[in-house]
Design a protein around this motif. Structure first.
Motif, PDB file in Angstrom:
ATOM      1  N   PHE A 152      39.815  33.708  43.755  1.00  0.00           N
ATOM      2  CA  PHE A 152      39.069  34.538  42.815  1.00  0.00           C
ATOM      3  C   PHE A 152      39.102  36.012  43.247  1.00  0.00           C
ATOM      4  O   PHE A 152      39.314  36.320  44.419  1.00  0.00           O
ATOM      5  CB  PHE A 152      37.595  34.103  42.752  1.00  0.00           C
ATOM      6  CG  PHE A 152      37.388  32.643  42.528  1.00  0.00           C
ATOM      7  CD1 PHE A 152      37.464  32.092  41.256  1.00  0.00           C
ATOM      8  CD2 PHE A 152      37.110  31.796  43.597  1.00  0.00           C
ATOM      9  CE1 PHE A 152      37.270  30.739  41.054  1.00  0.00           C
ATOM     10  CE2 PHE A 152      36.915  30.442  43.404  1.00  0.00           C
ATOM     11  CZ  PHE A 152      36.994  29.924  42.121  1.00  0.00           C
ATOM     12  N   LYS A 153      38.835  36.869  42.293  1.00  0.00           N
ATOM     13  CA  LYS A 153      38.564  38.257  42.611  1.00  0.00           C
ATOM     14  C   LYS A 153      37.110  38.384  43.053  1.00  0.00           C
ATOM     15  O   LYS A 153      36.291  37.521  42.759  1.00  0.00           O
ATOM     16  CB  LYS A 153      38.822  39.146  41.393  1.00  0.00           C
ATOM     17  CG  LYS A 153      40.290  39.198  40.978  1.00  0.00           C
ATOM     18  CD  LYS A 153      40.477  40.117  39.777  1.00  0.00           C
ATOM     19  CE  LYS A 153      41.952  40.175  39.369  1.00  0.00           C
ATOM     20  NZ  LYS A 153      42.156  41.054  38.190  1.00  0.00           N
ATOM     21  N   GLU A 158      36.740  33.582  37.763  1.00  0.00           N
ATOM     22  CA  GLU A 158      37.974  33.294  37.029  1.00  0.00           C
ATOM     23  C   GLU A 158      39.082  32.955  38.020  1.00  0.00           C
ATOM     24  O   GLU A 158      39.395  33.732  38.919  1.00  0.00           O
ATOM     25  CB  GLU A 158      38.381  34.493  36.177  1.00  0.00           C
ATOM     26  CG  GLU A 158      39.635  34.239  35.348  1.00  0.00           C
ATOM     27  CD  GLU A 158      40.005  35.424  34.473  1.00  0.00           C
ATOM     28  OE1 GLU A 158      41.096  35.404  33.881  1.00  0.00           O
ATOM     29  OE2 GLU A 158      39.197  36.371  34.396  1.00  0.00           O
ATOM     30  N   SER A 160      42.533  32.572  39.777  1.00  0.00           N
ATOM     31  CA  SER A 160      43.748  33.393  39.752  1.00  0.00           C
ATOM     32  C   SER A 160      44.992  32.523  39.600  1.00  0.00           C
ATOM     33  O   SER A 160      44.954  31.306  39.789  1.00  0.00           O
ATOM     34  CB  SER A 160      43.845  34.201  41.049  1.00  0.00           C
ATOM     35  OG  SER A 160      44.081  33.327  42.149  1.00  0.00           O
ATOM     36  N   ASP A 161      46.115  33.167  39.259  1.00  0.00           N
ATOM     37  CA  ASP A 161      47.385  32.441  39.141  1.00  0.00           C
ATOM     38  C   ASP A 161      47.824  31.876  40.484  1.00  0.00           C
ATOM     39  O   ASP A 161      48.381  30.772  40.559  1.00  0.00           O
ATOM     40  CB  ASP A 161      48.473  33.373  38.587  1.00  0.00           C
ATOM     41  CG  ASP A 161      48.196  33.752  37.133  1.00  0.00           C
ATOM     42  OD1 ASP A 161      47.491  32.987  36.448  1.00  0.00           O
ATOM     43  OD2 ASP A 161      48.683  34.816  36.701  1.00  0.00           O
ATOM     44  N   ARG A 162      47.592  32.623  41.561  1.00  0.00           N
ATOM     45  CA  ARG A 162      47.927  32.142  42.910  1.00  0.00           C
ATOM     46  C   ARG A 162      47.126  30.875  43.226  1.00  0.00           C
ATOM     47  O   ARG A 162      47.638  29.917  43.810  1.00  0.00           O
ATOM     48  CB  ARG A 162      47.624  33.238  43.938  1.00  0.00           C
ATOM     49  CG  ARG A 162      47.624  32.781  45.397  1.00  0.00           C
ATOM     50  CD  ARG A 162      48.955  32.278  45.843  1.00  0.00           C
ATOM     51  NE  ARG A 162      48.968  32.014  47.281  1.00  0.00           N
ATOM     52  CZ  ARG A 162      49.675  31.075  47.858  1.00  0.00           C
ATOM     53  NH1 ARG A 162      50.442  30.282  47.129  1.00  0.00           N
ATOM     54  NH2 ARG A 162      49.648  30.909  49.165  1.00  0.00           N
TER      55      ARG A 162
END
Length: 285
Positions: A152-153, A158, A160-162
């Motif tokens: 997450f950030k 949300e 993340s793609d990673r």
């Protein structure tokens, strides 16, 4: 109208948290029950080993006595039929003890083998060389701990793609084990959250867990009945939150992989009760 929507949302979060806490309590109770059973089995195993040693010494004493009788000229044939029967019964009892010890050791070894194999496959799949991903075992449960920066950030829930790349590898392992359950635990540091949607770190940890659960279900096809989402907030830290490094360690998501190996525990339990084992050890639940 906005106030009503906010109240409904908070109520939903409360119900979700309560359900998660109940599931966590149930799993912790089950883990404690299994640990107690393993402890009891270990105690009985140690008792059997001690009895085996005593019987071996008794047999050695009997053999020495017999040798003395045989070497005595006047009593070379005095080994009575009763003495021979006693020796035979002792040998048979020792054989039975050996068989019971072997079965107990086999049950415990098979249980450990399942856990070791699972840890090995997970480490190979997720890339354990990454310092932000840890895999370990506690009381028979496999834990995959992933630093939040991979998922997450900051302050966000949300995925993340990673993160989806990592979760895809974990999902492949879980899908390959259809009798396993998967619990996702969100953890935060103690820095207060600044987000109008989230009330506190409890909210953030639960939202992150549910976000990952949704990814496992929607993107990778894990059955929802095998998934549990839970949030631990800031209250189970790995380190003190007094440094940036400590806070970074505490911001993590743990994925618990819970294998159902009841057949091994059934085998141990039946052995403890002196019941025969066999067909029941080959089937799972």
């Amino acid at each position: 109208m906005r106030k009503a929507i906010l109240l409904v949302t908070l109520a939903a979060f409360t119900l979700t948290s309560c359900g998660s806490k109940k599931k966590i309590a149930e799993l912790e109770a089950k883990n404690k029950e299994i640990q107690d059973l393993l402890n009891s089995a270990t105690v009985k195993l140690n008792t059997c080993l001690a009895e085996k040693e005593q019987m071996a010494q008794r047999i050695e004493d009997l053999r020495q006595t017999n040798n003395q009788l045989i070497t005595t000229k006047d009593q070379i044939t005095t080994l009575s039929s009763k003495g021979a029967e006693n020796l035979e019964r002792t040998l048979e009892s020792l054989k039975e003890k050996d068989m019971k010890i072997t079965r107990l050791q086999d049950a415990l070894t098979r249980k450990d083998s399942v856990t070791v194999a699972l840890v090995t496959s997970i480490k190979r799949a997720v890339g354990i060389n990454d310092p932000d991903i840890e895999v370990n075992v506690e009381k028979g449960v496999v834990y995959i701990s992933i630093a939040d920066k991979l998922l997450f950030k900051s302050g966000s829930y949300e995925v993340s793609d990673r993160a989806k790349e990592i979760l895809g590898k974990v999902a492949a392992i879980v899908k390959d084990k259809p009798t396993f359950e998967c619990m996702v635990e969100g953890h935060t540091d103690n820095v207060p959250i600044k987000n109008p949607v989230l009330q506190d770190n409890w909210d953030l940890s639960v939202k992150r867990a549910t976000s990952i659960v949704r990814v496992l279900q929607r993107d990778f096809g894990i059955e929802p009945q095998r998934l549990v989402a839970s949030g631990r907030g800031e209250y189970v830290p790995l380190e003190a939150n007094t440094t940036a490094e400590g806070r970074a360690r505490n911001r993590r998501t743990r994925i618990l992989v819970l294998p159902k190996i009841d057949q091994f525990y059934d085998m141990i339990e039946k052995e403890m009760k002196g019941q025969p084992t066999g067909a029941s050890t080959g089937s799972g639940r």
